[in-house]
Design an enzyme around this catalytic site. Sequence first.
Site, mmCIF file in Angstrom:
data_model
loop_
_atom_site.group_PDB
_atom_site.id
_atom_site.type_symbol
_atom_site.label_atom_id
_atom_site.label_comp_id
_atom_site.label_asym_id
_atom_site.label_seq_id
_atom_site.Cartn_x
_atom_site.Cartn_y
_atom_site.Cartn_z
ATOM 1 N N ASP A 93 -8.690 -5.425 -5.912
ATOM 2 C CA ASP A 93 -7.726 -4.682 -4.915
ATOM 3 C C ASP A 93 -8.001 -3.134 -5.514
ATOM 4 O OD1 ASP A 93 -6.883 -2.750 -3.486
ATOM 5 O OD2 ASP A 93 -4.892 -3.347 -3.859
ATOM 6 N N SER A 112 0.693 -1.289 0.051
ATOM 7 C CA SER A 112 0.038 0.178 0.036
ATOM 8 C C SER A 112 0.908 1.436 -0.082
ATOM 9 C CB SER A 112 -1.352 -0.287 1.226
ATOM 10 O OG SER A 112 -1.725 1.534 0.999
ATOM 11 N N HIS A 143 -6.181 -6.140 -1.467
ATOM 12 C CA HIS A 143 -4.892 -5.711 -1.285
ATOM 13 C C HIS A 143 -3.557 -6.339 -0.577
ATOM 14 C CE1 HIS A 143 -4.120 -1.478 -0.831
ATOM 15 N NE2 HIS A 143 -3.817 -0.911 0.058
#
Length: 484
Positions: A424, A165, A450
């Site tokens: 995601d 991320s 994710h």
Amino acid sequence: MKWVFLVALSITLCSAMPRFPRIQYKMPEQLPPNYVQSWFTSFVDHFGSGIETFQMRYFSKNTYWTNNTQAPGPIFFYCGNEGAIEMFIENSGWIDQLASQMGAAVVYAEHRYFGQSMPFGNRSFTSPQNLKYLSPHQALGDYAYLLQNLKIMYYDAPVIAWGGSYGGMLAAWFRMKYPNLVVGAIASSAPIFHFMGSVNPEEFNEIVTNDYAMVDTNCVPYIKTAHDILGVWTRNSTLWWQLQEIFNTCTEVITYSTASNIINWIDNALTYMAMTDYPYETNFLEPMPANPVNVACSKFNNLADDATDAEILAAIRDAVNVYYNSTGNNTCNLVDQQYDNGLGDNGWDYLSCSTLVMPIGSDGVHDMFLPQPFSISAIDSYCLQTWGVAPVTDYAKIFYGSSTNPLGPLRYASNILFPNGSLDPWQSGGVLESIHANSVIGFIMQGAAHHLDLRTPNPSDPEDVVTARNTEKQLIKYWLATAK
Ligand SMILES: *[C@@H]1O[C@H](CO)[C@@H](O)[C@H](O)[C@H]1NC(C)=O
Ligand SMILES: *[C@@H]1O[C@H](CO)[C@@H](O)[C@H](O)[C@H]1NC(C)=O
Ligand SMILES: *[C@@H]1O[C@H](CO)[C@@H](O)[C@H](O)[C@H]1NC(C)=O
Ligand SMILES: *[C@@H]1O[C@H](CO)[C@@H](O)[C@H](O)[C@H]1NC(C)=O
Ligand SMILES: *[C@@H]1O[C@H](CO)[C@@H](O)[C@H](O)[C@H]1NC(C)=O
Ligand SMILES: CC(=O)N[C@H]1CO[C@H](CO)[C@@H](O)[C@@H]1O
């Protein structure tokens, strides 16, 4: 009167959609074994003449490391993102496993202004003056100085940067900016192009919607209908008591703000379930079952064709309670308090108001939400009121390269892997195609949410995630071999 209206409007716009949805981890009770906490003295400002320092925290694990002066094992360096670093150690079990296979040392560095790495102690958030050193480039400066220092102890071992991320964005940027220190980077689910001018702000919510659409053809139409009903009911105060009853809210629904927060509360859960649609049970802020999107959609199965508005609303309440209430322990729903909790929310809010404005909106046509176009002026006024700062929307483009021709800037990069999850929503700003073979590589992992690849391998992992982990291992070996 007019002024009051404008302020009310801008607050509504800002709070209506989470501006940068992220996984909200909770603090682990216990770390995996042999991670040792240490402190490093870093400069508060890496780019000025100041001499002020602060203590930044990192964890390291040397038990797997090949301690050989001639051929030292590599260093796996996790670029800490928005939270106390323990949370990322806990949720990146794959890095630990691969380190054990490759004789690597593991280092997890904590991002400044998060966890315990506070440049000005408990005054870090009290003024714009103290907050201005919270930025990706200052955090990368910390990582560079820390690594330079650690390399002495590890006999100048080659370094692989890791991150998921925002941590993945930092890992990619770390390799781009400091190739002298970092041999390669695994940047998992890293939306490095999710900035103004290089992303369609509505794509994120289209992907969220697709995740639900793939489960069951009825799911999205019901969620859309529920939103339409809520759009009408929240604006009609004679219906608020019914909203209060159906949604079992902890606060009475006697203001438009609380009524409309029900929509935010729902959208928050729908988005997080899509992001963390993992194939096995997880436990972030709240425990969630395996494949939460499927479980949520199943809540609409029992609706009759002539279901009333109230019944449809009750079904969406049950769907989002897969996220909020899988323990079954909640006695009422905290629709007014969705964004508290999670350590580091302040730091994240500041970043998303300054250097990391990541546009997200919805048009209500290609997605299942109410129309809410991305509005930079709404963000501007929120950020000015909250932090006294104006967003620097060109930051990522200027510092690292992020343009309408998104592949452009990466032509000059090398040795970065960008795995993306097909489920995601953040793939909207991700690198989905390879730029050079074996060097700058992007791909999609079908069936993955994710940064699933970073998590501890699990028998339920989709095949693409197993393949991705293999690719990571092979590439790291190749990068290390060619770095010599
Ligand atoms: C590597 O080995 C040397 C000599 O035994 C020891 O002094 C040192 O602490 C070891 N380094 C690490 C990081 O384990
Ligand atoms: C910060 O911590 C100090 C020392 O613990 C304390 O005296 C002070 O009141 C705190 N300040 C704030 C703003 O919390
Ligand atoms: C509000 O809801 C009530 C009850 O359903 C309804 O009678 C009334 O017409 C609605 N008001 C508006 C302005 O739509
Ligand atoms: C949470 O789940 C339990 C068990 O399903 C249910 O009894 C309770 O009403 C739920 N709480 C809320 C606030 O919906
Ligand atoms: C929820 O309830 C279960 C038993 O029903 C209990 O074991 C658990 O500790 C509770 N969780 C929380 C967060 O209160
Ligand atoms: C190399 C690769 O896997 N590319 C895929 C990345 O994801 C996009 C969108 O899903 C696909 O179209 C590419 O084929």
